[in-house]
Structure formats: C-alpha cells, structure tokens
Scaffold this active site. Structure first.
Site, short mmCIF file in Angstrom:
data_model
loop_
_atom_site.label_atom_id
_atom_site.label_comp_id
_atom_site.label_asym_id
_atom_site.label_seq_id
_atom_site.Cartn_x
_atom_site.Cartn_y
_atom_site.Cartn_z
N GLU A 136 8.54 45.57 37.21
CA GLU A 136 8.26 44.12 37.24
C GLU A 136 6.79 43.76 37.07
O GLU A 136 6.24 42.96 37.83
CB GLU A 136 8.84 43.52 38.53
CG GLU A 136 10.34 43.73 38.64
CD GLU A 136 10.95 43.31 39.98
OE1 GLU A 136 10.26 42.71 40.79
OE2 GLU A 136 12.14 43.59 40.18
N GLU B 109 20.15 47.44 37.26
CA GLU B 109 20.43 46.80 38.57
C GLU B 109 21.50 45.73 38.37
O GLU B 109 21.37 44.59 38.82
CB GLU B 109 19.16 46.16 39.14
CG GLU B 109 18.01 47.14 39.28
CD GLU B 109 16.76 46.56 39.94
OE1 GLU B 109 16.82 45.42 40.47
OE2 GLU B 109 15.72 47.24 39.94
#
Ligand code: 9MR
Length: 366
Positions: free
Chosen positions: A155, A260
């Site tokens: 991220e 995810e």
C-alpha cells in the site's frame, strides 16, 4: 443399504440446505478444483494458526494450499521494540504450513500502517533508515527458506498513483521501495517478492503501480509479482479494470495475484481498504444482522462467478487467489468501517458451510 443414486440425491439436498453437521466432508475442495489453474489461499488469524479448533484446522487443510497471516507478521507485532523481535506466532504459522502442505506468503515487510509504537518517537533519517534496514534483514532473514513469498511493500500508493506520504517516503525518499526489494532479495534469495495494494486495478493507481514496478526493475532489482488485494463491493466489481490490470502487469513479467479477496455486501460510501477510513453507524448501516436476503446472496454468487470466469480466462498470468478470511465470521469486514456489523463477503458461512457463491466458483472450473 442406500443406493449410490439415492446417496447423490441426499447429498445434493444437503448441499442446498447446507444444514447437515459434518457436511464439510463432502464439500468439494477449492484447492483441488483449481489445482491446474492457480493456488488458492486464505488469511489466517491467531486461533486458526494455533489450531484451537481441530475441525477448523481440517477444513483449512482441505480447502486451501496457500496462506497469508492476517496480522501476526506485521511490524507492530513481529518487531514490538527497537531491539526486540517476536517470532513466536510466525514460527507457529511456518509449522502449520509444513504440517498441512500450505505455502506461506509473508505479510508484510514494509507498510505505513500497524507500525510499532516506538516509530512515532523517531524523527531522524538515520534512525528510520536503521529501522527499515534491520527490520527487513532480520525478518526476511529469519524466514529465509521458510516462506514461499513476501509482500515486500504494501500500500505505498495514493489513489491518484502518486506515492503515499508515509514515514518511509518522508525520511528515505522515493527509492525506498527499490531498497526494500533489494534488502529482501539479499536476506531471502529464494523467496518470491511482491508489491501489494488495494484499488491498483483502477487506472490511475494502476499507472502508479506500473511506474513503481518499472523503477524497481530498471534498478536491476528483482520483483516477481503484484498483488491486487481485491476488497470489492457486491454488484460493483470492476471486471474490465481487473482484466486490463492483469494483462498490463503480466506484460511487465509480473506474476499476478488476487491477494485479499472479499466482496462487501454492506452499505459503504467509498471504495478500497484504507484502514484509517471509518464511517459512523446509523439505523441503516447493519441491515442483514438476521440473515442475508436471497437477492443479495444471488448477486454475491453472480459476482464471484464472473470474477472466477475472468481469472480462469487469464490463468496463464494469475498464480494465486487468496481470500481474506476462511469464513464470513472471520472477516475484518464485520468490524470495518463500522464495528460490530454482520457481513457476508466470503464463500463459506459462519459454520464453514458453502454458500451459493462457492457452488458458482466450483462450477466455473468445469
Ligand atoms: O484484516 C486485518 C485486520 O484484522 C486488521 O485489524 C487491519 C489493521 O491493520 O488489517 C487488516 O488487513 C489488511 C491487510 O493487512 C492489508 N490490506 C488491507 C487489509 C484489510 O484492512
């Protein structure tokens, strides 16, 4: 004696109601169904890693061949003090993987979130550099030859594709991502190394992600793959963007993974998975506490079907699909962006019974 035909009829009825105890024995296995296509992973929490429930352990071993620790390898937990590392849970996960033939994806070495609290007291470039270097060397070194892969950086991008102003960017400058991959490669040469993010199937963020990958490669540093986290919303799967991203990332020589996966069914006014974003509860925010209406259940199944059809179409480029939790009860989406809701984002319900979406996903392989 029960005839084979009768048995099939009975088991199909059980499949539809999903009510029989012990039914999981006859549930098809995801990892087997996708054996020729890509790996099937799950996120594991503490109770699962510690094998507190033998039925859950058996279920995980039957359904999945890859796993990512949901929290225990994040820096706040594995590196709680400047000079202290805590590998106890991570080591248990490695044992779990060995015992059940499950490959472990380490998650994650460098992330701006869930940092150890002592970082807040550090305000010098030298100290952030030492933390960064020691952390990667020590953690990746400890798990050398033990994890299959690492989410080296997680991220690092803003939605517009620019680099997030994390503590690492602020103190180390924009080469920190390349440095992280270089250090990980030195500490754990045989391990696959990935960049992982959410919304990086969206065009602007994807462009930033492509630039990031190119920068690492141009420095002569190894990067093996990219994870598209896949925190999506029911009825709104960005299938075209996902397809375009798979193609473009693969064209750079990247292995592509959905890392995810979950499909949120509850009301939300933004996209993505920024854990710092929250919403306030109101009377409409937890509509399915008593059960999921059939229309939403069917939409969820249709979304999963369309997604897996797309992933199978690109199975030459997609190497793994990991669900963010084993069953609906485990999902972080019950507590984010509002605490204490009842969400239904995965393929198995709270009792590990297969949902209609599971049937569609299995059928996609046929
Ligand atoms: O699922 C994780 C949840 O238990 C944690 O509280 C949360 C806090 O950091 O992190 C969740 O996992 C995140 C993952 O590590 C990175 N991508 C977004 C995931 C969902 O927030």
């Amino acid at each position: 004696m029960i005839s084979k035909r009768k048995f099939m009829a009975v088991s199909t009825a059980i499949f539809i109601t999903g009510a029989a105890p012990g039914f999981s024995q006859s549930t098809p296995s995801l990892k087997d169904a996708f054996k020729k296509d890509f790996g099937i992973g799950t996120a594991l929490n503490n109770a699962q890693i510690e094998e507190r429930d033998p039925q859950m352990t058996a279920f995980i071993a039957r359904q999945f061949n890859m796993a990512t620790p949901e929290n225990i390898m994040k820096s706040a937990l594995i590196h709680p003090k400047w000079d202290t590392y805590d590998f106890s849970m991570g080591d248990k996960l490695i044992e779990f993987g060995k015992k059940h033939n499950i490959k472990i994806n380490g998650h994650t070495l460098i992330w701006h979130s869930q940092l150890p609290p002592f970082i807040r007291g550090i305000h010098s470039q030298d100290s952030i550099r030492s933390f960064f270097t020691d952390h990667i060397k020590t953690v990746a070194g400890h798990y050398k030859g033990k994890v299959f892969s690492w989410d080296v950086v997680n991220e690092a991008l803003n939605e517009d594709g620019t680099l997030r102003k994390s503590v690492f960017l602020q103190y180390l400058g924009d080469n920190y991502i390349t440095d992280a991959f270089r250090l990980a490669q030195e500490a754990s040469p045989g391990t696959e190394l990935y960049y992982n993010d959410y919304n990086n199937e969206q065009p602007a963020k994807r462009a930033g992600c492509i630039a990031l990958i190119k920068k690492v490669k141009e420095a002569g540093v190894r990067i093996d793959g990219v994870g598209i986290q896949g925190h999506w919303h029911v009825g709104k799967l960005p299938l075209k963007d996902i397809e375009e991203s798979i193609i473009q990332y693969a064209a750079l020589g990247m292995k592509v993974m959905i890392t995810e996966l979950d499909i949120d069914v509850l009301p939300r006014n933004f996209q993505g998975a920024d854990v710092s974003q929250r919403m306030t509860a109101n009377e409409q925010s937890n509509p399915y506490a008593a059960g999921l209406p059939d229309t939403v259940q069917q939409q969820l199944a249709a979304d999963y079907e369309a997604l897996f059809n797309l992933l199978l179409k690109h199975k030459d480029k997609v190497t793994r699909v990991t669900f963010w939790g084993v069953n609906d009860g485990n999902s972080w989406l019950n507590n984010w962006p509002i605490r204490g809701r009842t969400n239904y984002p995965l393929l198995f319900d709270r009792a590990n019974q297969p949902k209609p979406a599971f049937e569609k996903v299995i059928a996609a392989t046929k």
